[in-house]
Design an enzyme around this catalytic site. Structure first.
Site, PDB file in Angstrom:
ATOM      1  N   THR A  11       0.835  -1.209   0.000  1.00 10.31           N
ATOM      2  CA  THR A  11       0.000   0.000   0.000  1.00 10.31           C
ATOM      3  C   THR A  11       0.861   1.247   0.000  1.00 10.31           C
ATOM      4  O   THR A  11       1.998   1.226   0.506  1.00 10.31           O
ATOM      5  CB  THR A  11      -0.911   0.015   1.244  1.00 10.31           C
ATOM      6  N   ASP A  12       0.323   2.333  -0.528  1.00 13.91           N
ATOM      7  CA  ASP A  12       1.052   3.602  -0.479  1.00 13.91           C
ATOM      8  C   ASP A  12       1.124   4.161   0.936  1.00 13.91           C
ATOM      9  O   ASP A  12       1.905   5.074   1.213  1.00 13.91           O
ATOM     10  CB  ASP A  12       0.435   4.630  -1.430  1.00 13.91           C
ATOM     11  N   GLU A  13       0.336   3.608   1.856  1.00 10.62           N
ATOM     12  CA  GLU A  13       0.341   4.107   3.226  1.00 10.62           C
ATOM     13  C   GLU A  13       1.673   3.865   3.943  1.00 10.62           C
ATOM     14  O   GLU A  13       1.941   4.476   4.978  1.00 10.62           O
ATOM     15  CB  GLU A  13      -0.812   3.502   4.020  1.00 10.62           C
ATOM     16  N   TYR A  67      -1.565  -0.349  11.107  1.00 10.99           N
ATOM     17  CA  TYR A  67      -1.770  -1.012   9.817  1.00 10.99           C
ATOM     18  C   TYR A  67      -0.615  -0.752   8.867  1.00 10.99           C
ATOM     19  O   TYR A  67       0.002  -1.687   8.340  1.00 10.99           O
ATOM     20  CB  TYR A  67      -3.086  -0.553   9.181  1.00 10.99           C
ATOM     21  N   LYS A  77       2.331  -3.322   7.271  1.00 14.83           N
ATOM     22  CA  LYS A  77       2.575  -3.522   5.839  1.00 14.83           C
ATOM     23  C   LYS A  77       4.010  -3.167   5.462  1.00 14.83           C
ATOM     24  O   LYS A  77       4.646  -3.856   4.661  1.00 14.83           O
ATOM     25  CB  LYS A  77       1.580  -2.706   5.021  1.00 14.83           C
TER      26      LYS A  77
END
Length: 339
Positions: free
Chosen positions: A125-127, A153, A157
């Site tokens: 994810t870009d997060e 979260y 990741k």
């Protein structure tokens, strides 16, 4: 080609399975899913009787079950969508996210090492990059942007990504990683922004918006994401990270108002609520690398994709109503009670 798709009963994983069945009808697909609250086997009904498809209810943290599956199926490729993914839930119960997103990924890669695979692809994810300031529209996430997580979260990741890279360097495991911006489209669990707003709007329920809704996200239609992963599997360089994004930035409040306008409802439904802890302000991906290397570009304009998405939710009310009332959890028993 035999491919294991973990988390395939979830939003992006199921769309990936549908995409691969259309574009690679000769592939054998094995869907692995624990069927947690966000995994809905009913979503996979269109392929459950397909001879090139098999479903296995397995927790990726269960090493014996994973090894037994690899022993039986002997996959060529593994695509790992399996993850706890809702930021709010990670703030409440971070340990679940660490278990599934990090240790589950480790179990899968250990199985890949033991039984041999052509590619392990980690869907990230870009997060993992943190966020960008609203007053710097010239800044974008690239593959070289340092990891700077904001939530349990995103930290889980990012940890998994680092572990995937370490398995490549230490053991020579053939891996690739993709980091995508916010997806939208059919079969998204109705706790996420767009389906939640559609569901509440149709029922004239309040539309909860964090803060003032000024947070910006880069939105990508889910099928475009699936196409990008397919290209990475076919031609991506082992050991590389690919950012997938659509240069389509929208404020949350503008998304909500667009849905309200499309459904002919009143903006009085908007209810501003206390902002999320550590809420990232802006995500924006620079997809130049995947475009230059693999020729990928998003095909779906947001104006078209959001209308298709709204129409899908209106045409498939039983799917998300079953989730809202909880009856979707009975589908597995109905499907497998006599099998």
């Amino acid at each position: 080609m035999k491919m294991i798709v973990t988390g395939g009963a979830g939003f992006i994983g199921s769309n990936f399975i549908f995409y691969m069945r259309r574009t690679h009808p000769d592939y054998d697909l094995v869907c692995v899913d624990k069927l947690t609250y966000a995994g809905n086997l009913e979503t996979l009904a269109p392929v459950m009787d397909d001879p090139h498809f098999r479903f296995a209810k397995i927790d990726i943290c269960d090493r014996k079950a994973v090894y037994d599956l690899f022993e039986a199926e002997k996959p060529d490729v593994v695509v790992n969508f399996a993850a706890e993914s809702h930021v709010d839930r990670s703030i409440e119960t971070p340990e679940i996210f660490l278990q599934t997103n990090i240790l589950g990924t480790q179990v899968l890669m250990d199985a890949c090492r033991k039984y041999g695979i052509e590619r392990f692809h980690q869907v990230s994810t870009d997060e993992v990059y943190g966020d960008l300031p609203l007053d710097r529209p010239d800044l974008f996430f690239t593959e070289k942007t340092p990891l700077h997580t904001s939530s349990p979260y995103s930290a889980s990741k990012a940890s998994a990504d680092l572990l995937v890279g370490a398995y490549h360097r230490t053991y020579g495991l053939p891996v690739t990683i993709s980091r995508c911006s916010n997806n939208y489209g059919p079969y998204q669990f109705p706790e996420k922004l767009i389906p939640l707003m559609i569901a509440n709007c149709t029922a004239d329920k309040p539309l909860p918006v964090y803060g003032q809704g000024l947070n910006v996200r880069d939105w990508l239609y889910v099928e475009d994401h699936c196409a990008a992963i397919d290209l990475i599997l076919q031609g991506g360089k082992v050991g590389e990270v690919y950012n997938i994004g659509g240069h389509n930035e929208m404020r949350n409040i503008d998304i909500v108002k667009l849905i309200i306008g499309t459904l002919g409802k009143s903006e009085d439904l908007i209810t501003f609520v206390t902002d999320r802890k550590g809420h990232d302000m802006r995500y924006a991906i620079d997809p130049t690398y995947i475009h230059n290397e693999l020729g990928w570009l998003p095909e779906t304009k947001f104006a078209d994709g959001i209308q298709k998405t709204i129409a899908w939710y209106l045409d498939n009310r039983p799917w998300w109503e079953n989730i809202v009332n909880g009856s979707y959890r009975d589908y597995y028993e109905r499907m497998y009670a006599n099998r």
